[in-house]
Write an enzyme that holds these catalytic residues in place. Structure first.
Site, PDB file in Angstrom:
ATOM      1  N   CYS A 646       0.807  -1.223   0.000  1.00  0.00           N
ATOM      2  CA  CYS A 646       0.000   0.000   0.000  1.00  0.00           C
ATOM      3  C   CYS A 646       0.831   1.260   0.000  1.00  0.00           C
ATOM      4  O   CYS A 646       0.541   2.182   0.743  1.00  0.00           O
ATOM      5  CB  CYS A 646      -0.848   0.061   1.246  1.00  0.00           C
ATOM      6  SG  CYS A 646      -2.003  -1.247   1.355  1.00  0.00           S
ATOM      7  N   HIS A 697      -8.643   6.117  -2.210  1.00  0.00           N
ATOM      8  CA  HIS A 697      -8.873   6.783  -0.920  1.00  0.00           C
ATOM      9  C   HIS A 697      -9.857   7.933  -1.041  1.00  0.00           C
ATOM     10  O   HIS A 697     -10.205   8.564  -0.056  1.00  0.00           O
ATOM     11  CB  HIS A 697      -7.546   7.296  -0.351  1.00  0.00           C
ATOM     12  CG  HIS A 697      -6.552   6.183  -0.187  1.00  0.00           C
ATOM     13  ND1 HIS A 697      -5.640   5.866  -1.167  1.00  0.00           N
ATOM     14  CD2 HIS A 697      -6.365   5.287   0.796  1.00  0.00           C
ATOM     15  CE1 HIS A 697      -4.920   4.834  -0.774  1.00  0.00           C
ATOM     16  NE2 HIS A 697      -5.338   4.460   0.414  1.00  0.00           N
TER      17      HIS A 697
HETATM   18  N1  GLN Z   1      -6.589  -7.603  -0.272  1.00  0.00           N
HETATM   19  C1  GLN Z   1      -6.781  -6.511   0.616  1.00  0.00           C
HETATM   20  C2  GLN Z   1      -7.971  -5.683   0.165  1.00  0.00           C
HETATM   21  O1  GLN Z   1      -8.207  -5.602  -1.006  1.00  0.00           O
HETATM   22  C3  GLN Z   1      -5.580  -5.626   0.649  1.00  0.00           C
HETATM   23  C4  GLN Z   1      -5.756  -4.460   1.571  1.00  0.00           C
HETATM   24  C5  GLN Z   1      -4.495  -3.752   1.896  1.00  0.00           C
HETATM   25  O2  GLN Z   1      -3.450  -4.025   1.340  1.00  0.00           O
HETATM   26  N2  GLN Z   1      -4.546  -2.831   2.810  1.00  0.00           N
HETATM   27  O3  GLN Z   1      -8.664  -5.095   0.987  1.00  0.00           O
HETATM   28 ZN    ZN Z   2      -3.255  -1.636  -0.274  1.00  0.00          ZN
END
Ligand code: GLN
Ligand code: ZN
Length: 757
Positions: A646, A697
């Site tokens: 992320c 986001h």
């Molecule tokens: N597979 C998770 C989702 O899609 C990944 C979330 C994350 O990396 N924060 O929610």
């Molecule tokens: Zn992510």
């Protein structure tokens, strides 16, 4: 008198009272007066807790409506220009959360914790002026209750070290501008009482021993200690050792130095200079970051070691850092197995631990009360029981960990990818998503009802399957290449796995402030980890059975599971991580046997696990990479392993990311154009990359044109054969009304590009 000290105390409240009243205020359901009333009650209650545990040095100004760094910006008058014209709580919460006209200030992690602070925005053009109101008032608030507090401040060097300049790079250039404000503040503080202790937090010293930073310490503290003779200044740092800064600090006129002996054992090297320069040592010896009951005998051993150099009159016993980073009290943990509960200690319980150790160390044993004696006895018994408990030790797991053979996959990436392409043929610029789809009210309710017994098993399965069906139907209609099931069964990407792993525990009320009113309830690892049964196979196989397209299996990686949990402290973290890796490797093997061809192993928290000190980075990287590789080592060459992270700044760690050897990595890049992708090119990164093309986001729906532009930018950096197209992250926090058009546009953008190519 027991000489003891608490660096800081949680403020959110034992029932998250502060969270609740703030959210009510933000929703305009109450006045700020009401919020202030709750805050005053909480502060008093928190002081009383410390008082009744016989804590001598209790803090004021450790309370905050949102964040202490933000409070410091207010104190200095460091207000970004987009907020001019606002005042009081409107100004404060606008800076924290934005308003209709101005975006919020950025927020980032406080060192290596999961607490987030508001990043100050500074510029040489700013003119600063003192606002001491909150600090002075909070001191007097305690004083009217007959509680004499030390005053907590964030130090000028840490403040600048964590700030950003909007007109250049070097925040430390502004030191000469903020020091006069600190001086003025100390002068105001000196009028409050005959004698006052001020605790100045400088955790930046634990992270950074840059000669330039070190050179600022003496001039800064020479000035601050010259303001008022009735103020004793204690500079505290935590989370790591700060031996370099200590050498400088002892040559200033500060009164005391606070050091963390739990996460910075090297601080023991500083004992001599502290003793010989006649400074008070505030010795952080009760772990303020973890939830395990303190082992009194271990602590006394450590204290005796310290005491051989530092005489008792110079010693004060403390928590290793603010107790902000642990949950509030065990009082409300009614559902926990009593045996496990007896091993734990939250903030309120830690007060007693600090106090008890200081009594044992400084006072005559005969002066201990019956309650103290009882406490010592149970604490000893609990620790012995924990060490010997069958809940913790699993011979089979230990044996497996000791005998891990190879953890490389069978073929190199070049060869694997050929086999994978032949078998799956996703074409160029394949589209996919990161895993989760919108978590609707119905989905959340179904999960809650199932958990509480209000929904039976088969109805629950039906509801989840319906949701999965809808996700698949949408993705097929939209034309996405590699599908996901949508993760409706998961409340949280770590908790979901933790709940199914042996060795994991959960709390009922173990909330820890993450930012503002937001709290998290991390699960905890108490014993050897194993996977009694498959965790995701039924869901993923069901989803695969409903489509002819490829269904991607979705797992969380070992390093992320570890970093978002409280971790047992009786074996190294790297060992725990290895155990989790083996459990994940079993899951991959089962998914593969069930016919799943692509499996994504999310490592959202890989980067945040990095140690504070550079010297410790290679060790972390070595085991973190090893454990990711162990986790995916059961994948056959034709099974494609994806990972997701992320964030986007891989400049320092690109070799490490490469070494993880995932076939495809999806990352967050939509907000940075193609700038952050360059490093993959420069490094000659071979594996495939899915740079996020839209920001999840925000509720905004990106247009086709916009994403065409974004993809073209990506194509300037990496060849089309190496690129995947996907959003920045999972979609669970978004609404379907946003996700549907956004993904349709994303697929349309790829079609447009393919025509052009
Ligand atoms: N597979 C998770 C989702 O899609 C990944 C979330 C994350 O990396 N924060 O929610
Ligand atoms: Zn992510």
């Amino acid at each position: 008198m027991s000489k003891n000290w608490i660096i800081g105390f949680p403020r959110i409240g034992e029932q998250r009272e502060l969270k609740k009243i703030l959210e009510k205020f933000w929703a305009r359901e109450c006045s700020f007066d009401e919020a202030e009333k709750v805050a005053r009650k909480l502060k008093e209650r928190h002081w009383r807790y410390q008082q009744s545990a016989d804590i001598e040095h209790i803090s004021s100004n450790d309370f905050s409506y949102y964040d202490n760094m933000l409070d410091t910006s207010i104190m200095l008058g460091a207000i970004p220009s987009r907020f001019t014209g606002l005042k009081d709580e409107e100004l404060y919460f606008s800076m924290a959360r934005g308003n209709n006209d101005a975006v919020a200030m950025a927020m980032t992690k406080w060192f290596n914790t999961n607490y987030h602070y508001i990043v100050p925005e500074l510029s040489a053009k700013d003119s600063y002026s003192l606002n001491a109101k909150k600090i002075l008032e909070e001191y007097n608030e305690a004083k009217t209750l007959d509680i004499k507090t030390k005053i907590n401040l964030i130090g000028p060097i840490t403040y600048l070290g964590l700030s950003k300049r909007i007109d250049g790079d070097d925040t430390f250039e502004l030191l000469y501008k903020i020091l006069p404000i600190y001086e003025e503040l100390l002068s105001e503080i000196s009028k409050l009482d005959k004698n006052i202790i001020v605790q100045i937090d400088e955790p930046y010293f634990a992270k950074n021993a840059d000669p330039k930073i070190l050179s600022l310490i003496k001039p800064t503290y020479d000035r601050l200690t010259s303001v008022a003779s009735n103020i004793d200044i204690a500079v505290v740092s935590y989370f790591e050792h700060s031996t370099e800064a200590t050498k400088v600090l002892v040559n200033t006129k500060i009164w005391g130095i606070g050091l963390d002996f739990i996460y910075g054992k090297e601080n023991l090297e500083s004992l001599n200079v502290i003793a010989s320069n006649n400074k008070q040592l505030i010795a952080g010896i009760v772990d303020g970051r973890n939830i395990w009951k303190n082992d009194i005998d271990d602590t006394l051993l450590l204290l005796n070691q310290i005491g051989r150099t530092v005489p008792s009159k110079q010693l004060i016993i403390a928590s290793s850092c603010s107790l902000l980073h642990v949950p509030f009290t065990l009082k409300y943990e009614e559902n926990m197995k009593p045996e496990i509960k007896s091993w734990l200690s939250y903030a309120v319980e830690k007060l007693d631990e600090v106090s008890l150790v200081s009594k044992l160390y400084f006072d005559d044993e005969k002066s201990l009360s019956p309650r103290d004696n009882e406490h010592i006895k149970t604490s000893r018994v609990d620790n012995i029981n924990r060490r010997n408990s069958v809940l913790i030790h699993d011979k089979a797991v230990q044996k497996r960990v000791a005998n891990i053979g190879k953890w490389e996959r069978d073929l190199q990436f070049d060869e694997r990818i050929k086999i994978q392409r032949e078998k799956m043929d996703c074409g160029i610029l394949p589209t996919t998503t990161i895993g989760s789809f919108p978590q609707t009210v119905e989905v959340r309710k179904a999960r809650r009802d199932y958990k509480s017994g209000n929904l039976d098993h088969s109805s629950y399965i039906d509801e989840m399957r319906n949701y999965i069906d809808e996700c698949i139907e949408f993705q097929e209609e939209c034309g996405i290449d590699v599908l996901v099931h949508g993760e409706p069964e998961r409340n949280d990407m770590v908790e979901y796995f933790g709940e199914q792993l042996k060795g994991y525990g959960f709390s009922q009320n173990g909330w820890v402030q993450s930012y503002g009113s937001r709290c998290v309830k991390p699960p905890f690892i108490y014993g050897d980890i194993s996977r009694p049964r498959p965790m995701t196979v039924e869901w993923i196989s069901y989803a695969q059975s409903k489509t002819d397209k490829i269904m991607k299996g979705m797992l969380t990686g070992p390093v992320t599971i570890l970093n978002w949990s409280f971790v047992r402290d009786d074996i190294p973290r790297s060992e725990v991580s290895k155990q989790i890796a083996l459990a994940i490797s079993d899951e991959i093997s089962d998914l593969q046997d069930a016919g799943i061809q692509i499996i994504q192993v999310d490592e959202a928290a890989f980067k945040e696990g990095y140690p504070l000190r550079e010297a410790n980075i290679p060790t972390y990287e070595a085991w973190a990479v090893r454990d990711f590789k162990i986790a995916v080592s059961t994948a056959k060459p034709e099974t494609q392993i994806h990972t997701h992270m992320c964030y986007s700044d891989f400049n320092d760690i690109i070799r490490t990311i490469e070494a993880m050897d995932a076939d495809v990595i999806s990352i967050e890049t939509s907000r940075s154009g193609n700038r952050l992708l360059q490093i993959f090119k420069e490094a000659g990164y071979k594996q495939e990359v899915g740079p996020g093309v839209y920001d999840i986001h925000s509720p905004r729906i990106p247009s086709v044109d916009e994403m065409v532009k974004q993809i073209n930018l990506l194509l300037e950096v990496l060849p089309k054969e190496q690129l995947w197209i996907n959003p920045d992250c999972g979609l669970k926090t978004r609404k379907w009304e946003e996700v549907r058009p956004s993904l349709r546009n994303m697929v349309e953008a790829v079609r447009t590009i393919k025509k052009e190519i």
